[in-house]
Write an enzyme that holds these catalytic residues in place. Structure first.
Site, PDB file in Angstrom:
ATOM      1  N   HIS A 189      22.842  -7.154  30.268  1.00  0.00           N
ATOM      2  CA  HIS A 189      22.229  -5.826  30.337  1.00  0.00           C
ATOM      3  C   HIS A 189      21.245  -5.724  31.495  1.00  0.00           C
ATOM      4  O   HIS A 189      20.955  -6.711  32.201  1.00  0.00           O
ATOM      5  CB  HIS A 189      21.536  -5.482  29.017  1.00  0.00           C
ATOM      6  CG  HIS A 189      20.380  -6.377  28.682  1.00  0.00           C
ATOM      7  ND1 HIS A 189      19.145  -6.258  29.276  1.00  0.00           N
ATOM      8  CD2 HIS A 189      20.269  -7.413  27.795  1.00  0.00           C
ATOM      9  CE1 HIS A 189      18.315  -7.161  28.775  1.00  0.00           C
ATOM     10  NE2 HIS A 189      18.965  -7.880  27.881  1.00  0.00           N
ATOM     11  N   SER A 263      22.801  -3.224  36.570  1.00  0.00           N
ATOM     12  CA  SER A 263      21.499  -3.174  37.230  1.00  0.00           C
ATOM     13  C   SER A 263      20.910  -4.576  37.437  1.00  0.00           C
ATOM     14  O   SER A 263      21.478  -5.376  38.171  1.00  0.00           O
ATOM     15  CB  SER A 263      20.572  -2.271  36.420  1.00  0.00           C
ATOM     16  OG  SER A 263      19.395  -1.966  37.125  1.00  0.00           O
ATOM     17  N   ASP A 410      22.758   8.724  40.337  1.00  0.00           N
ATOM     18  CA  ASP A 410      21.791   7.670  40.039  1.00  0.00           C
ATOM     19  C   ASP A 410      20.571   7.836  40.941  1.00  0.00           C
ATOM     20  O   ASP A 410      20.665   7.708  42.161  1.00  0.00           O
ATOM     21  CB  ASP A 410      22.427   6.298  40.258  1.00  0.00           C
ATOM     22  CG  ASP A 410      21.605   5.164  39.653  1.00  0.00           C
ATOM     23  OD1 ASP A 410      20.367   5.299  39.587  1.00  0.00           O
ATOM     24  OD2 ASP A 410      22.188   4.144  39.253  1.00  0.00           O
ATOM     25  N   HIS A 438      22.186   6.441  36.185  1.00  0.00           N
ATOM     26  CA  HIS A 438      22.006   5.008  35.966  1.00  0.00           C
ATOM     27  C   HIS A 438      22.410   4.588  34.548  1.00  0.00           C
ATOM     28  O   HIS A 438      22.873   3.460  34.349  1.00  0.00           O
ATOM     29  CB  HIS A 438      20.539   4.641  36.217  1.00  0.00           C
ATOM     30  CG  HIS A 438      20.314   3.187  36.452  1.00  0.00           C
ATOM     31  ND1 HIS A 438      20.799   2.515  37.549  1.00  0.00           N
ATOM     32  CD2 HIS A 438      19.644   2.246  35.721  1.00  0.00           C
ATOM     33  CE1 HIS A 438      20.442   1.248  37.496  1.00  0.00           C
ATOM     34  NE2 HIS A 438      19.744   1.054  36.395  1.00  0.00           N
TER      35      HIS A 438
END
Length: 464
Positions: A189, A263, A410, A438
Protein backbone atom coordinates in the site's frame (compact mmCIF):
# COMPACT_ATOMS: atom_id res chain seq x y z
CA UNK A 1 -12.01 32.56 -30.01
CA UNK A 2 -8.86 34.65 -29.60
CA UNK A 3 -10.61 36.77 -27.00
CA UNK A 4 -11.69 33.64 -25.11
CA UNK A 5 -8.15 32.29 -25.19
CA UNK A 6 -6.70 35.54 -23.92
CA UNK A 7 -9.31 35.68 -21.15
CA UNK A 8 -8.41 32.16 -20.02
CA UNK A 9 -4.72 32.99 -20.04
CA UNK A 10 -5.31 36.10 -17.95
CA UNK A 11 -7.48 34.16 -15.50
CA UNK A 12 -4.88 31.41 -15.26
CA UNK A 13 -2.08 33.86 -14.56
CA UNK A 14 -4.24 35.71 -12.05
CA UNK A 15 -5.06 32.45 -10.28
CA UNK A 16 -1.40 31.51 -10.10
CA UNK A 17 -0.48 34.92 -8.74
CA UNK A 18 -3.19 34.73 -6.08
CA UNK A 19 -2.12 31.19 -5.17
CA UNK A 20 1.52 32.27 -4.85
CA UNK A 21 0.64 35.32 -2.76
CA UNK A 22 -1.72 33.45 -0.45
CA UNK A 23 0.76 30.57 -0.15
CA UNK A 24 3.57 32.94 0.82
CA UNK A 25 1.38 34.57 3.48
CA UNK A 26 0.02 31.28 4.87
CA UNK A 27 3.35 29.48 5.02
CA UNK A 28 5.03 32.47 6.62
CA UNK A 29 2.50 32.19 9.44
CA UNK A 30 2.98 28.41 9.58
CA UNK A 31 6.72 28.91 9.99
CA UNK A 32 6.06 30.95 13.12
CA UNK A 33 3.45 28.51 14.41
CA UNK A 34 5.77 25.54 13.92
CA UNK A 35 8.58 27.36 15.73
CA UNK A 36 6.25 28.12 18.64
CA UNK A 37 5.02 24.52 18.78
CA UNK A 38 8.62 23.33 18.65
CA UNK A 39 9.31 25.30 21.83
CA UNK A 40 6.18 23.94 23.53
CA UNK A 41 7.01 20.35 22.64
CA UNK A 42 10.59 20.74 23.83
CA UNK A 43 9.24 21.81 27.20
CA UNK A 44 6.52 19.15 27.23
CA UNK A 45 8.97 16.41 26.29
CA UNK A 46 10.90 17.09 29.45
CA UNK A 47 7.90 15.92 31.44
CA UNK A 48 5.63 13.87 29.19
CA UNK A 49 7.75 12.24 26.50
CA UNK A 50 7.41 8.47 26.66
CA UNK A 51 10.70 7.75 28.37
CA UNK A 52 8.77 5.93 31.09
CA UNK A 53 6.09 4.51 28.81
CA UNK A 54 6.92 1.07 27.41
CA UNK A 55 5.81 0.10 23.91
CA UNK A 56 4.97 -3.33 25.21
CA UNK A 57 5.85 -5.45 28.19
CA UNK A 58 6.81 -9.01 27.30
CA UNK A 59 7.36 -9.98 30.93
CA UNK A 60 7.30 -8.53 34.39
CA UNK A 61 11.06 -7.98 34.16
CA UNK A 62 11.48 -5.85 31.06
CA UNK A 63 9.91 -3.18 28.91
CA UNK A 64 10.83 -1.47 25.69
CA UNK A 65 11.04 2.31 25.69
CA UNK A 66 11.71 5.03 23.15
CA UNK A 67 15.39 5.15 24.03
CA UNK A 68 16.18 1.50 24.48
CA UNK A 69 15.45 -1.46 26.74
CA UNK A 70 14.89 -1.01 30.46
CA UNK A 71 16.17 -4.05 32.29
CA UNK A 72 14.66 -4.24 35.74
CA UNK A 73 16.78 -5.70 38.48
CA UNK A 74 15.62 -7.41 41.66
CA UNK A 75 17.04 -4.52 43.71
CA UNK A 76 14.63 -2.05 42.15
CA UNK A 77 17.17 -0.39 39.89
CA UNK A 78 17.26 -0.18 36.15
CA UNK A 79 19.69 0.63 33.40
CA UNK A 80 19.39 1.65 29.77
CA UNK A 81 20.82 -0.76 27.22
CA UNK A 82 20.67 0.17 23.54
CA UNK A 83 18.57 -2.20 21.44
CA UNK A 84 21.42 -2.74 19.01
CA UNK A 85 25.13 -2.12 18.91
CA UNK A 86 26.48 1.34 18.23
CA UNK A 87 27.80 0.16 14.89
CA UNK A 88 24.39 -1.03 13.75
CA UNK A 89 22.75 2.17 14.93
CA UNK A 90 25.25 4.26 12.98
CA UNK A 91 24.62 2.17 9.88
CA UNK A 92 20.89 2.79 10.19
CA UNK A 93 21.34 6.51 10.76
CA UNK A 94 23.57 6.84 7.71
CA UNK A 95 20.69 5.51 5.60
CA UNK A 96 18.26 8.20 6.72
CA UNK A 97 17.44 11.73 5.69
CA UNK A 98 15.90 12.75 9.02
CA UNK A 99 16.75 11.42 12.47
CA UNK A 100 15.79 12.38 15.98
CA UNK A 101 18.46 14.66 17.50
CA UNK A 102 18.24 12.83 20.81
CA UNK A 103 19.19 9.53 19.20
CA UNK A 104 22.00 11.09 17.21
CA UNK A 105 23.48 12.74 20.28
CA UNK A 106 23.19 9.56 22.32
CA UNK A 107 24.96 7.50 19.65
CA UNK A 108 27.57 10.22 19.27
CA UNK A 109 28.27 10.20 23.00
CA UNK A 110 28.54 6.42 23.05
CA UNK A 111 30.88 6.42 20.05
CA UNK A 112 33.11 9.02 21.73
CA UNK A 113 33.27 6.97 24.89
CA UNK A 114 34.08 3.83 22.92
CA UNK A 115 36.86 5.57 21.07
CA UNK A 116 38.36 6.88 24.31
CA UNK A 117 38.04 3.75 26.40
CA UNK A 118 38.05 1.07 23.71
CA UNK A 119 34.84 -0.51 24.96
CA UNK A 120 31.15 0.28 25.16
CA UNK A 121 29.96 2.29 28.14
CA UNK A 122 26.38 1.86 29.28
CA UNK A 123 24.74 4.67 31.18
CA UNK A 124 23.06 3.73 34.45
CA UNK A 125 20.56 5.57 36.55
CA UNK A 126 18.35 4.82 39.50
CA UNK A 127 14.62 5.30 39.36
CA UNK A 128 11.92 5.42 41.98
CA UNK A 129 10.93 1.99 43.29
CA UNK A 130 7.24 2.76 42.69
CA UNK A 131 7.94 3.20 38.98
CA UNK A 132 9.87 -0.06 38.94
CA UNK A 133 7.01 -1.90 40.61
CA UNK A 134 4.56 -0.40 38.12
CA UNK A 135 6.68 -1.53 35.17
CA UNK A 136 7.05 -4.97 36.73
CA UNK A 137 3.29 -5.30 36.88
CA UNK A 138 3.06 -5.32 40.67
CA UNK A 139 0.85 -2.24 40.66
CA UNK A 140 -2.36 -2.31 38.64
CA UNK A 141 -1.86 -5.90 37.49
CA UNK A 142 0.29 -7.37 34.74
CA UNK A 143 0.91 -5.10 31.76
CA UNK A 144 0.08 -7.23 28.72
CA UNK A 145 -0.51 -4.54 26.11
CA UNK A 146 1.29 -1.35 25.14
CA UNK A 147 0.77 1.82 27.07
CA UNK A 148 -0.21 4.25 24.31
CA UNK A 149 2.28 6.91 23.38
CA UNK A 150 1.04 10.47 23.01
CA UNK A 151 -0.10 9.94 19.41
CA UNK A 152 -1.65 6.52 19.92
CA UNK A 153 -5.25 5.60 20.54
CA UNK A 154 -5.91 2.82 23.03
CA UNK A 155 -8.73 1.17 21.07
CA UNK A 156 -8.52 -2.52 20.16
CA UNK A 157 -7.98 -1.79 16.47
CA UNK A 158 -4.96 0.44 17.09
CA UNK A 159 -3.35 -1.97 19.53
CA UNK A 160 -4.33 -5.17 17.70
CA UNK A 161 -0.73 -5.78 16.60
CA UNK A 162 0.33 -6.40 20.20
CA UNK A 163 -1.69 -9.61 20.44
CA UNK A 164 0.19 -11.13 17.48
CA UNK A 165 3.86 -11.61 16.71
CA UNK A 166 5.71 -8.37 17.31
CA UNK A 167 8.50 -9.43 14.96
CA UNK A 168 6.21 -9.63 11.96
CA UNK A 169 4.04 -7.32 9.90
CA UNK A 170 0.30 -7.81 9.69
CA UNK A 171 -0.30 -9.95 6.60
CA UNK A 172 -3.67 -10.64 5.01
CA UNK A 173 -3.28 -13.82 2.97
CA UNK A 174 -5.82 -15.35 0.62
CA UNK A 175 -5.69 -18.13 -1.92
CA UNK A 176 -4.77 -21.81 -2.10
CA UNK A 177 -2.36 -23.64 0.16
CA UNK A 178 1.36 -23.69 -0.54
CA UNK A 179 1.45 -26.78 -2.74
CA UNK A 180 -1.65 -25.78 -4.70
CA UNK A 181 -0.65 -22.22 -5.58
CA UNK A 182 0.69 -21.56 -9.05
CA UNK A 183 2.17 -18.17 -8.25
CA UNK A 184 2.34 -15.56 -5.49
CA UNK A 185 1.36 -11.87 -5.49
CA UNK A 186 2.54 -9.24 -3.01
CA UNK A 187 0.45 -6.08 -2.54
CA UNK A 188 2.12 -2.99 -1.02
CA UNK A 189 0.00 0.00 0.00
CA UNK A 190 0.90 3.69 -0.10
CA UNK A 191 1.67 6.35 2.49
CA UNK A 192 -0.65 6.53 5.54
CA UNK A 193 -2.73 3.63 4.26
CA UNK A 194 -3.08 -0.07 5.01
CA UNK A 195 -3.62 -3.49 3.46
CA UNK A 196 -7.35 -2.71 3.38
CA UNK A 197 -6.65 -0.54 0.33
CA UNK A 198 -6.32 -3.88 -1.51
CA UNK A 199 -8.37 -6.34 0.54
CA UNK A 200 -11.50 -4.18 0.43
CA UNK A 201 -11.24 -3.41 -3.29
CA UNK A 202 -9.21 -5.82 -5.41
CA UNK A 203 -9.44 -9.06 -3.43
CA UNK A 204 -13.24 -9.41 -3.54
CA UNK A 205 -13.32 -8.72 -7.28
CA UNK A 206 -10.75 -11.25 -8.44
CA UNK A 207 -12.14 -14.19 -10.37
CA UNK A 208 -12.43 -17.63 -8.84
CA UNK A 209 -9.71 -18.84 -11.22
CA UNK A 210 -7.31 -16.20 -9.93
CA UNK A 211 -8.13 -17.00 -6.32
CA UNK A 212 -7.49 -20.69 -6.92
CA UNK A 213 -4.18 -20.16 -8.72
CA UNK A 214 -2.56 -17.25 -6.89
CA UNK A 215 -1.63 -16.75 -3.28
CA UNK A 216 -2.36 -13.15 -2.40
CA UNK A 217 -0.42 -11.31 0.32
CA UNK A 218 -1.45 -7.80 1.37
CA UNK A 219 0.69 -6.29 4.14
CA UNK A 220 0.47 -3.39 6.53
CA UNK A 221 3.85 -1.69 6.32
CA UNK A 222 5.91 -1.18 9.44
CA UNK A 223 4.31 1.59 11.50
CA UNK A 224 0.96 1.51 9.70
CA UNK A 225 -2.33 -0.34 10.01
CA UNK A 226 -2.14 -3.33 12.32
CA UNK A 227 1.62 -3.79 12.03
CA UNK A 228 4.07 -3.03 14.85
CA UNK A 229 4.90 0.61 15.47
CA UNK A 230 8.25 0.59 17.30
CA UNK A 231 9.06 3.94 18.86
CA UNK A 232 12.81 3.56 18.37
CA UNK A 233 12.63 2.75 14.66
CA UNK A 234 13.87 5.18 12.01
CA UNK A 235 11.56 3.54 9.44
CA UNK A 236 14.27 3.41 6.80
CA UNK A 237 14.01 1.63 3.47
CA UNK A 238 16.17 -1.15 4.89
CA UNK A 239 13.86 -1.69 7.86
CA UNK A 240 10.76 -1.81 5.66
CA UNK A 241 12.34 -4.32 3.27
CA UNK A 242 13.63 -6.56 6.04
CA UNK A 243 10.19 -6.67 7.68
CA UNK A 244 8.57 -7.60 4.36
CA UNK A 245 11.09 -10.38 3.85
CA UNK A 246 10.73 -11.86 7.32
CA UNK A 247 6.93 -11.48 7.33
CA UNK A 248 6.07 -12.79 3.85
CA UNK A 249 8.95 -14.11 1.74
CA UNK A 250 10.63 -16.28 4.37
CA UNK A 251 7.74 -17.75 6.41
CA UNK A 252 5.59 -18.44 3.34
CA UNK A 253 8.55 -19.71 1.30
CA UNK A 254 7.91 -17.28 -1.53
CA UNK A 255 10.47 -17.91 -4.26
CA UNK A 256 9.02 -15.91 -7.14
CA UNK A 257 6.21 -13.40 -7.08
CA UNK A 258 4.34 -10.55 -8.73
CA UNK A 259 4.27 -7.14 -7.05
CA UNK A 260 1.39 -4.65 -7.07
CA UNK A 261 2.29 -1.36 -5.39
CA UNK A 262 0.73 2.07 -4.92
CA UNK A 263 2.54 5.40 -4.42
CA UNK A 264 5.07 4.94 -1.57
CA UNK A 265 4.80 1.19 -2.15
CA UNK A 266 6.31 1.66 -5.62
CA UNK A 267 9.63 2.68 -4.07
CA UNK A 268 9.65 -0.43 -1.89
CA UNK A 269 8.61 -2.56 -4.89
CA UNK A 270 11.54 -1.33 -6.97
CA UNK A 271 13.94 -1.87 -4.07
CA UNK A 272 12.62 -5.42 -3.63
CA UNK A 273 13.03 -6.04 -7.36
CA UNK A 274 16.64 -4.87 -7.20
CA UNK A 275 17.30 -7.06 -4.16
CA UNK A 276 15.56 -10.13 -5.63
CA UNK A 277 16.05 -9.72 -9.40
CA UNK A 278 15.47 -13.38 -10.24
CA UNK A 279 12.25 -13.65 -8.22
CA UNK A 280 10.10 -10.94 -9.79
CA UNK A 281 7.50 -12.09 -12.31
CA UNK A 282 5.84 -8.73 -12.91
CA UNK A 283 5.85 -5.20 -11.55
CA UNK A 284 2.60 -3.24 -11.41
CA UNK A 285 3.14 0.32 -10.20
CA UNK A 286 0.34 2.76 -9.43
CA UNK A 287 1.22 6.46 -9.28
CA UNK A 288 4.98 5.94 -8.77
CA UNK A 289 6.61 9.03 -7.19
CA UNK A 290 9.55 9.28 -9.57
CA UNK A 291 10.94 12.75 -10.23
CA UNK A 292 14.23 12.76 -12.20
CA UNK A 293 16.82 14.81 -10.35
CA UNK A 294 18.18 17.78 -12.33
CA UNK A 295 21.93 17.90 -12.73
CA UNK A 296 23.54 19.56 -9.73
CA UNK A 297 20.38 19.46 -7.60
CA UNK A 298 20.23 17.88 -4.15
CA UNK A 299 18.04 14.77 -4.57
CA UNK A 300 16.16 14.76 -1.26
CA UNK A 301 15.45 18.50 -1.29
CA UNK A 302 14.26 18.33 -4.90
CA UNK A 303 11.93 15.45 -4.00
CA UNK A 304 10.50 17.39 -1.06
CA UNK A 305 9.79 20.40 -3.26
CA UNK A 306 8.07 18.25 -5.89
CA UNK A 307 5.95 16.19 -3.47
CA UNK A 308 5.25 19.11 -1.12
CA UNK A 309 5.47 22.35 -3.13
CA UNK A 310 4.31 24.61 -0.26
CA UNK A 311 1.10 25.63 -1.97
CA UNK A 312 -2.33 26.13 -0.42
CA UNK A 313 -4.06 24.79 -3.52
CA UNK A 314 -4.87 22.04 -4.34
CA UNK A 315 -5.81 20.83 -0.88
CA UNK A 316 -3.89 17.57 -1.19
CA UNK A 317 -0.70 19.54 -1.98
CA UNK A 318 -1.30 21.73 1.07
CA UNK A 319 -1.68 18.65 3.27
CA UNK A 320 1.51 17.15 1.84
CA UNK A 321 3.36 20.40 2.51
CA UNK A 322 2.27 20.39 6.15
CA UNK A 323 3.30 16.75 6.57
CA UNK A 324 6.66 17.23 4.87
CA UNK A 325 7.90 20.61 6.11
CA UNK A 326 6.29 21.13 9.51
CA UNK A 327 7.07 18.42 12.02
CA UNK A 328 5.46 20.01 15.04
CA UNK A 329 2.29 21.11 13.25
CA UNK A 330 1.83 17.64 11.79
CA UNK A 331 2.59 16.18 15.22
CA UNK A 332 -0.20 18.33 16.67
CA UNK A 333 -2.61 17.24 13.95
CA UNK A 334 -1.76 13.62 14.75
CA UNK A 335 -2.30 14.29 18.44
CA UNK A 336 -5.70 15.91 17.86
CA UNK A 337 -7.00 13.62 15.11
CA UNK A 338 -5.33 10.20 15.27
CA UNK A 339 -5.56 9.92 19.03
CA UNK A 340 -9.25 10.80 18.84
CA UNK A 341 -9.97 9.04 15.58
CA UNK A 342 -13.11 7.31 16.81
CA UNK A 343 -14.81 10.67 17.29
CA UNK A 344 -13.51 11.94 13.95
CA UNK A 345 -14.76 8.83 12.17
CA UNK A 346 -18.18 9.26 13.80
CA UNK A 347 -18.40 12.88 12.64
CA UNK A 348 -17.22 11.98 9.12
CA UNK A 349 -19.82 9.25 8.79
CA UNK A 350 -22.49 11.53 10.20
CA UNK A 351 -21.68 14.33 7.76
CA UNK A 352 -21.28 12.07 4.74
CA UNK A 353 -24.14 9.78 5.79
CA UNK A 354 -21.85 6.76 5.64
CA UNK A 355 -20.69 7.48 2.10
CA UNK A 356 -17.14 7.80 3.40
CA UNK A 357 -15.06 4.68 2.79
CA UNK A 358 -14.51 3.24 6.27
CA UNK A 359 -11.35 1.35 5.34
CA UNK A 360 -9.72 4.52 4.01
CA UNK A 361 -10.38 6.29 7.30
CA UNK A 362 -9.03 3.38 9.31
CA UNK A 363 -5.88 3.25 7.22
CA UNK A 364 -5.32 6.97 7.59
CA UNK A 365 -5.82 7.13 11.34
CA UNK A 366 -4.08 3.91 12.41
CA UNK A 367 -0.49 5.15 12.52
CA UNK A 368 1.74 7.20 14.77
CA UNK A 369 3.34 10.48 13.86
CA UNK A 370 6.74 8.90 14.45
CA UNK A 371 6.13 6.26 11.76
CA UNK A 372 4.62 8.67 9.25
CA UNK A 373 7.24 11.40 9.68
CA UNK A 374 10.26 9.11 9.35
CA UNK A 375 8.81 7.02 6.52
CA UNK A 376 8.02 10.18 4.56
CA UNK A 377 11.52 11.62 4.93
CA UNK A 378 13.64 8.47 4.99
CA UNK A 379 11.88 6.49 2.26
CA UNK A 380 9.99 8.85 -0.06
CA UNK A 381 12.47 11.73 0.12
CA UNK A 382 15.57 9.94 1.35
CA UNK A 383 15.68 7.45 -1.55
CA UNK A 384 15.14 10.00 -4.33
CA UNK A 385 18.78 9.76 -5.34
CA UNK A 386 18.53 5.95 -5.66
CA UNK A 387 15.52 5.77 -7.96
CA UNK A 388 17.55 6.13 -11.18
CA UNK A 389 19.75 3.20 -10.19
CA UNK A 390 16.73 1.09 -9.23
CA UNK A 391 15.02 1.70 -12.55
CA UNK A 392 18.24 1.06 -14.48
CA UNK A 393 18.56 -2.30 -12.72
CA UNK A 394 14.97 -3.17 -13.61
CA UNK A 395 15.67 -2.18 -17.21
CA UNK A 396 18.96 -4.04 -17.58
CA UNK A 397 18.82 -7.01 -15.21
CA UNK A 398 15.15 -7.96 -15.00
CA UNK A 399 13.03 -9.44 -17.77
CA UNK A 400 9.68 -9.09 -16.02
CA UNK A 401 6.77 -7.11 -17.39
CA UNK A 402 6.46 -3.59 -16.01
CA UNK A 403 3.02 -1.96 -16.02
CA UNK A 404 2.31 1.54 -14.75
CA UNK A 405 -1.13 3.01 -13.97
CA UNK A 406 -1.82 6.65 -13.23
CA UNK A 407 -4.91 8.80 -12.72
CA UNK A 408 -5.13 11.78 -15.06
CA UNK A 409 -6.45 14.00 -12.25
CA UNK A 410 -3.84 12.97 -9.67
CA UNK A 411 -2.94 16.20 -7.86
CA UNK A 412 -0.38 14.66 -5.51
CA UNK A 413 1.83 12.70 -7.93
CA UNK A 414 1.54 14.17 -11.45
CA UNK A 415 1.03 11.85 -14.39
CA UNK A 416 4.44 12.89 -15.74
CA UNK A 417 6.00 10.65 -13.08
CA UNK A 418 4.73 7.54 -14.85
CA UNK A 419 6.06 8.75 -18.17
CA UNK A 420 9.38 9.39 -16.43
CA UNK A 421 9.42 5.72 -15.42
CA UNK A 422 8.72 4.72 -19.01
CA UNK A 423 11.55 6.91 -20.29
CA UNK A 424 13.91 5.10 -17.93
CA UNK A 425 12.44 1.63 -18.59
CA UNK A 426 11.26 1.69 -22.23
CA UNK A 427 9.40 -1.62 -22.01
CA UNK A 428 7.15 -0.28 -19.23
CA UNK A 429 3.54 0.08 -20.33
CA UNK A 430 1.82 3.20 -19.07
CA UNK A 431 -1.95 3.41 -18.82
CA UNK A 432 -3.46 6.74 -17.83
CA UNK A 433 -6.99 6.52 -16.43
CA UNK A 434 -9.12 9.53 -17.27
CA UNK A 435 -11.03 11.36 -14.53
CA UNK A 436 -9.30 9.40 -11.78
CA UNK A 437 -6.98 10.68 -9.05
CA UNK A 438 -4.48 9.27 -6.56
CA UNK A 439 -7.08 7.17 -4.74
CA UNK A 440 -9.85 6.60 -7.28
CA UNK A 441 -7.36 4.97 -9.61
CA UNK A 442 -8.36 1.86 -7.61
CA UNK A 443 -11.27 2.82 -5.35
CA UNK A 444 -14.35 3.05 -7.56
CA UNK A 445 -12.90 1.03 -10.44
CA UNK A 446 -11.83 -2.06 -8.51
CA UNK A 447 -13.60 -4.51 -10.81
CA UNK A 448 -11.87 -3.21 -13.92
CA UNK A 449 -8.54 -3.05 -12.12
CA UNK A 450 -8.90 -6.64 -10.91
CA UNK A 451 -9.41 -7.79 -14.52
CA UNK A 452 -6.35 -5.79 -15.59
CA UNK A 453 -4.24 -7.41 -12.89
CA UNK A 454 -5.30 -10.90 -13.87
CA UNK A 455 -4.35 -10.21 -17.49
CA UNK A 456 -0.91 -8.97 -16.36
CA UNK A 457 -0.27 -12.02 -14.19
CA UNK A 458 -1.41 -14.48 -16.85
CA UNK A 459 0.66 -12.85 -19.58
CA UNK A 460 3.81 -12.27 -17.54
CA UNK A 461 6.96 -14.13 -18.33
CA UNK A 462 9.30 -15.44 -15.60
CA UNK A 463 12.24 -13.24 -14.80
CA UNK A 464 15.82 -14.24 -15.07
Amino acid sequence: MDAMGKTRSVLTLTGRFINEAVSFFVFSILDLVDFFLCFLYKVADLFFEAEWKPCYCSSSKEAITNSGKILLSEQGESKIVCLSSTKLQLEEISDTLYTRPSLLSEVSKMTTRENKRGSAVRSKFTVNSTIVEMLQGKIGGQICHPIPRWSDCDCKFCTSWTSSCKESLYVKAEGPKDHDAREDVLFIHGFISSSAFWTETVFPNLSSAAKSNFRLFAIDLLGFGRSPKPADSMYTLREHLEMIEQSVLEPHKVKSFHIVAHSLGCILALALAVKHPNSIKSLTLLAPPYFPIPKGAQATQHMMRMVAPRRVWPVIAFGASIACWYEHISRTVCLLICKNHRFVEFVAKLVTRNRMRTFLLEGFFCHTHNAAWHTLHNVICGTAGKMDAYLDTVRDNLKCNVNVFHGRDDELIPVECSYNVQSRVPRARVKVIEKKDHITIVVGRQKAFARELEAIWNNSSPSG
